[in-house]
Write a protein that holds these residues in place. Structure first.
Motif, short mmCIF file in Angstrom:
data_model
loop_
_atom_site.label_atom_id
_atom_site.label_comp_id
_atom_site.label_asym_id
_atom_site.label_seq_id
_atom_site.Cartn_x
_atom_site.Cartn_y
_atom_site.Cartn_z
N PRO A 50 61.02 -65.06 -61.53
CA PRO A 50 62.37 -64.48 -61.26
C PRO A 50 62.74 -63.22 -62.41
O PRO A 50 62.06 -63.28 -63.40
CB PRO A 50 63.19 -65.62 -61.40
CG PRO A 50 62.57 -67.03 -61.35
CD PRO A 50 61.15 -66.54 -61.50
N ALA A 51 63.25 -62.19 -61.77
CA ALA A 51 63.72 -61.15 -62.46
C ALA A 51 64.93 -61.43 -63.47
O ALA A 51 65.57 -62.53 -63.61
CB ALA A 51 64.38 -60.18 -61.76
N ARG A 52 64.62 -60.69 -64.83
CA ARG A 52 65.73 -61.05 -65.81
C ARG A 52 65.96 -59.31 -65.94
O ARG A 52 65.08 -58.56 -66.21
CB ARG A 52 65.18 -61.51 -67.13
CG ARG A 52 66.37 -62.19 -67.76
CD ARG A 52 65.92 -62.96 -69.09
NE ARG A 52 65.11 -62.21 -70.17
CZ ARG A 52 64.23 -62.52 -71.33
NH1 ARG A 52 64.08 -63.77 -71.20
NH2 ARG A 52 63.73 -61.62 -71.80
N GLU A 53 67.30 -59.06 -66.01
CA GLU A 53 67.60 -57.80 -66.04
C GLU A 53 67.01 -56.87 -66.99
O GLU A 53 66.83 -55.71 -66.82
CB GLU A 53 69.21 -57.41 -66.01
CG GLU A 53 69.91 -58.04 -64.65
CD GLU A 53 70.18 -59.73 -64.87
OE1 GLU A 53 69.73 -60.30 -65.67
OE2 GLU A 53 71.02 -59.87 -64.08
N ASP A 54 66.76 -57.33 -68.35
CA ASP A 54 66.09 -56.55 -69.20
C ASP A 54 64.88 -56.27 -69.21
O ASP A 54 64.10 -55.25 -69.76
CB ASP A 54 66.45 -57.14 -70.73
CG ASP A 54 65.80 -58.60 -70.91
OD1 ASP A 54 65.64 -59.28 -69.71
OD2 ASP A 54 65.42 -58.81 -71.95
N PRO A 96 64.91 -53.84 -50.74
CA PRO A 96 64.87 -53.61 -52.38
C PRO A 96 63.67 -53.64 -52.78
O PRO A 96 62.60 -54.38 -52.59
CB PRO A 96 65.79 -54.86 -52.76
CG PRO A 96 66.78 -55.01 -51.65
CD PRO A 96 65.77 -54.84 -50.32
N PRO A 97 63.53 -53.06 -53.99
CA PRO A 97 62.27 -53.01 -54.82
C PRO A 97 62.04 -54.32 -55.56
O PRO A 97 62.67 -55.02 -55.66
CB PRO A 97 62.19 -51.95 -55.93
CG PRO A 97 63.74 -51.80 -56.06
CD PRO A 97 64.31 -52.07 -54.70
N SER A 98 60.84 -54.84 -55.64
CA SER A 98 60.38 -56.15 -56.26
C SER A 98 61.25 -56.51 -57.44
O SER A 98 61.71 -57.53 -57.70
CB SER A 98 58.93 -56.27 -56.60
OG SER A 98 58.51 -55.01 -57.65
N VAL A 99 61.33 -55.42 -58.29
CA VAL A 99 61.93 -55.39 -59.76
C VAL A 99 63.60 -55.93 -59.54
O VAL A 99 64.25 -56.63 -60.30
CB VAL A 99 62.19 -54.45 -60.49
CG1 VAL A 99 60.68 -54.48 -61.18
CG2 VAL A 99 62.72 -53.32 -59.73
N ALA A 100 64.24 -55.71 -57.98
CA ALA A 100 65.55 -56.32 -57.84
C ALA A 100 65.44 -57.87 -58.05
O ALA A 100 66.69 -58.50 -58.31
CB ALA A 100 65.98 -56.05 -56.40
N GLN A 101 64.52 -58.60 -57.76
CA GLN A 101 64.14 -60.17 -57.79
C GLN A 101 63.15 -60.56 -58.49
O GLN A 101 63.14 -61.93 -58.81
CB GLN A 101 64.55 -60.54 -56.37
CG GLN A 101 65.57 -60.19 -55.51
CD GLN A 101 66.68 -61.16 -55.80
OE1 GLN A 101 66.76 -62.00 -56.62
NE2 GLN A 101 67.87 -60.46 -55.54
N LEU A 102 62.14 -60.05 -58.89
CA LEU A 102 60.83 -60.47 -59.39
C LEU A 102 60.27 -59.66 -60.57
O LEU A 102 60.57 -58.64 -60.56
CB LEU A 102 60.02 -60.60 -58.18
CG LEU A 102 60.21 -61.38 -56.82
CD1 LEU A 102 59.23 -60.85 -55.72
CD2 LEU A 102 60.10 -62.58 -57.29
#
Lengths: 230, 230, 230, 230, 230, 230
Positions: free
Chosen positions: D53-57, D139-145
């Protein structure tokens, strides 16, 4: 509690859902709203709050100071009312924490019902406010939710709730009684409780359920006789 | 409890699932069936009930008086059996309330296991009947479910349950042991419990797990030696 | 606990998530990880474990003796660390039971956090290990899961966890604080706790929330004055 | 495709799952991976990618330039291999878009299988790369992953996938054949296809299924006779 | 098709659900059953099949030769009937493949409706059998399901289906009409179709919907006039 | 379409979500809204509708004649606007059918976006209205939903939508661009499309992705040079 709601104090949510189903209403129990801590029974009129999903430019702690905020809403709720919050079933951000619950107690609100969760569960329990929710989560509401207003028709736990609907909540959850049906439902529910208490006594005596629950003519006659015999 | 089930009283559902997995059975634990209230262990043969989704013209309280009713089913269940009810995982209508549970106690049934929920949780707990379920809900079963019969093969919590299967339920949930494997599984489980008790003792002494759990040849030799030393 | 983590002992997960959100991190709370038993607060560095779905030829009890096993992993975890296990949210097989939890206590590990469940809940509770999980299930991990290794970046409950991240867990669940933000977040959180304690006092005095929480200029001035007055 | 995989070209995923089940493997079909566009059949060895899962930083477009990026991974994949990406079932961010798929085609990779989704579906289809996924999302992968690495054991759609496992994908989805079973499974599958083709012919002639499918002794004798009669 | 079902051929499932709702039946549409391939409309009486979850000792290909098998069931289904299979919403194992569907066509069955999936979708489509399902999966039914019998009351897609109920399926899915309401519902539905066709014409002419749909007294008068004017 | 929205016609929803993520907005894509039929691209301002769960005494076809009805709402929507309907993700009742969609076309509305479904899919497609939804269902909206009003802030597919937000929808779904960011986002998106078109050309030439996508300094210099060379 206003006098017209007194009758609901003696009836359980299980009995109310049975009575409402007989009136054709099957969808009156708020999914996900479980009592947190020791279960009590509360009765009051719904004061509704509405949340929608968060958008990062709006869902920031500063939003809590907006004129359309949960803080402002709580000041508008009548004493004795039950706050019903549509959190869209979100379980990873708490709609309220200890500070808002403490203010609700100060304002004399009867309780909080939501299909979401609260946060700072230890603090919330310390306020003594009766809460029905899915549980607890650490993140603040703005991590997932934006507040949009109060006293609108809302969905909560898959059920329609209109401002002023009668809410009864106990160990089995929270039930909505439409205002216009409230008086009739209260009467029927009181009678249903009386009948079921008698049936429980019969079961204790060893009577089998077929013919007793629901009662056939013979059982109903015995019940009517028992009612007249103090 | 019949004598052939005595051996199961001393084994946990955790141990049973380990033994069954070694026999190739991975799908024997009923999802969603958690103990309500203080967990005990019960052992008995499955008496199965089946529900399907409600249709408004059939799912009315009057259905409770039908010859194919849960009331009639409970009268047919043998003493000591465990009622296993397929509620299709429905969590917004209770399959049973206090009155049916009270009758089950009177009839000497050992407990209730369901992938659904019960209603009137306070009343159900007061009957003392051991219950494994997803929780509680106020609405009656007919708000979501129709009863179709008893003693058929059913699915419950994603597991096949046949009438007469051995059911063991405790704090970790409810497990199904197929009838034809019951004797062999009981023997293996008793031995597995004995081995694990010895391993726990070794861990208490500070022994690391690699080589101990599962035991390598050296550890197994020590275990065998310990068994012989009373 | 290492000294640099001391400051976290006095701050709740609710406060940490508020502070992290102000730093732009909304996704730091591990979904599904609830305290089992009495909630305490633990603080430590993450020691990560990773599971993937089971395949029948590999997911057998013999796998527990493999060099890449949960048993070997626990021996590698530093004292005081918190084991964080990615169980992919699986709720029908327990990642750990009483024996592994007992070994964790012996090794001085601070606790277990997982998005899955444990098994043999009675035995686990008896070890005294603090556990955050979705609950309990009887089946062994190999009924659903294969262990693939330790100290990798993992997902757990929808959150990224890197080896060495700071984990704080209490009654509201478990929160991940990225290592590089830990010192700053600790400072901000301690101050936030101080502010909220003052606000609670104001609410007790009957102050309404608008303008108080969050504090407007006037309220903040009163807070600053109060801070200086011991 | 390497020669040892040739035999798989003539067998369907339906047949493979039947053969694998007879070998005791029930969990080999990747849930959620449906063919996007016209279904073809591809065969190749798994090249695995892992997301958490993504973490915003960390989940920012700049991450795409990291040495541990999907871009670097694709350069490492052997020609003819099938990229299998664990997206944890995420459906609101696409793991790959048209640019990465175009590069995969240039590099001679056989296809993409994921339990997540792709993005820019029109562009992806234009590349001609065979894709099995849950669908598409903008959305791009980095929105969630976040991407964490390649050629590790992964879970994908509830199935274990090890680097080098044989993947066969067609209109019914994608199946994993463990490397060590590949040769035996191929042989059995070819024979099973032959038998089922004969059965289909019998059904066309009007033969009823009991006794035919699966074949009893009489039907099997007829099948064996038919095999010998060209 | 028997003559009493002829009237249903001209009415859509959308119209039927509107009519049934006016009779108090809201839960008549089978969730998850979508047309695979080009949508047609079929009408017939339900022939029900029931599955429960698989247990490894019973769910083996040999089960297909049991007297209680799907093969035997299909031979018992009356010509023109619609097979309705309760697959408990399972999407990772196909209830039927090409061979069983080919036999259904040979036997003159009208179609297949299930809340699960089929397998070998290419083969199934080649048979020409109209199918409503959630999609396709490669694994055989025994990977997840055991067949328990036919012509029992079942749940399918959250709806009660009794043997002999009228089933109508088209591009919007499959609807159950209880036998005892069939004649009345058919009459009302034909009239509803006629009214809506007139309304569509009015919309084409530019009439706004308030007052037209549903029609107020003025609009209804115009409709009645139009009906009389050929 | 108003002139200020012209720039959006040339940019895909994939590009928009990338640009919005760079501005800190990750949650802008409406989950569940897939194009029904051939995908086109539409651009317009959101006209919002809100539904809550049905209650049997209110959710009757007669409600369609209420002053607060979807019929009245559609008359209030500005030409060129996109109707965005919060159906709470309900998939077993269609918010709109052919008659309402036909009226929308007559009124010059640009399309319909919902997290629910439509009904009478054949009729809806015949109107030519572009629709993004989860699919189709036969039952009318009142089987599950009550309409409460228009032009309020709503949640749709897990995203906040305010009246007047810019909506862009294409083959990858529907994206919300907050009004105040619209001009800036449009500019950035046009440039992003230009860059990605150049990258696709480079990939066609055989350039590997590391260093190209995202472009490092060297690649960016080549891109800038290419831009100047017509």
């Amino acid at each position: 509690m206003s006098d017209d709601l007194k009758a609901f104090e003696g009836v359980s949510t299980s009995t109310l859902t049975t009575v409402l189903l007989k009136k054709g209403l099957r969808n009156v129990w708020i999914r996900g709203a479980r009592p947190l801590g020791e279960a009590v029974r509360i009765v009051g009129r719904a004061f509704t709050l509405n949340f929608i999903p968060a958008r990062e430019d709006l869902a920031v702690p500063e939003a809590w100071a907006s004129p359309i905020s949960t803080r402002a809403a709580l000041e508008a709720a009548p004493e004795g009312s039950i706050v019903v919050a549509n959190a869209m079933g979100v379980t990873d951000a708490g709609v309220f924490g200890d500070i808002l619950c403490a203010r609700m107690v100060k304002r004399g609100l009867a309780g909080l019902v939501t299909d979401g969760v609260v946060r700072d569960i230890a603090g919330v329990k310390a306020t003594g406010l009766p809460v029905w929710a899915q549980g607890t989560a650490a993140p603040p509401s703005v991590a997932q939710l934006i507040f949009t207003g109060w006293e609108q028709p809302i969905g909560c736990g898959g059920v329609a709730v209109f401002p002023g609907d009668v809410i009864v909540a106990d160990a089995d959850g929270a039930v909505v009684v439409p205002t216009k049906l409230a008086a009739e439902v209260a009467d029927l529910a009181v009678e249903q409780e009386r009948l079921e208490a008698w049936i429980v006594g019969e079961v204790e005596r060893g009577v089998a359920l077929p013919g007793l629950y629901p009662p056939n003519a013979e059982a109903r006659a015995r019940y009517e006789a028992a009612r007249k015999t103090p």
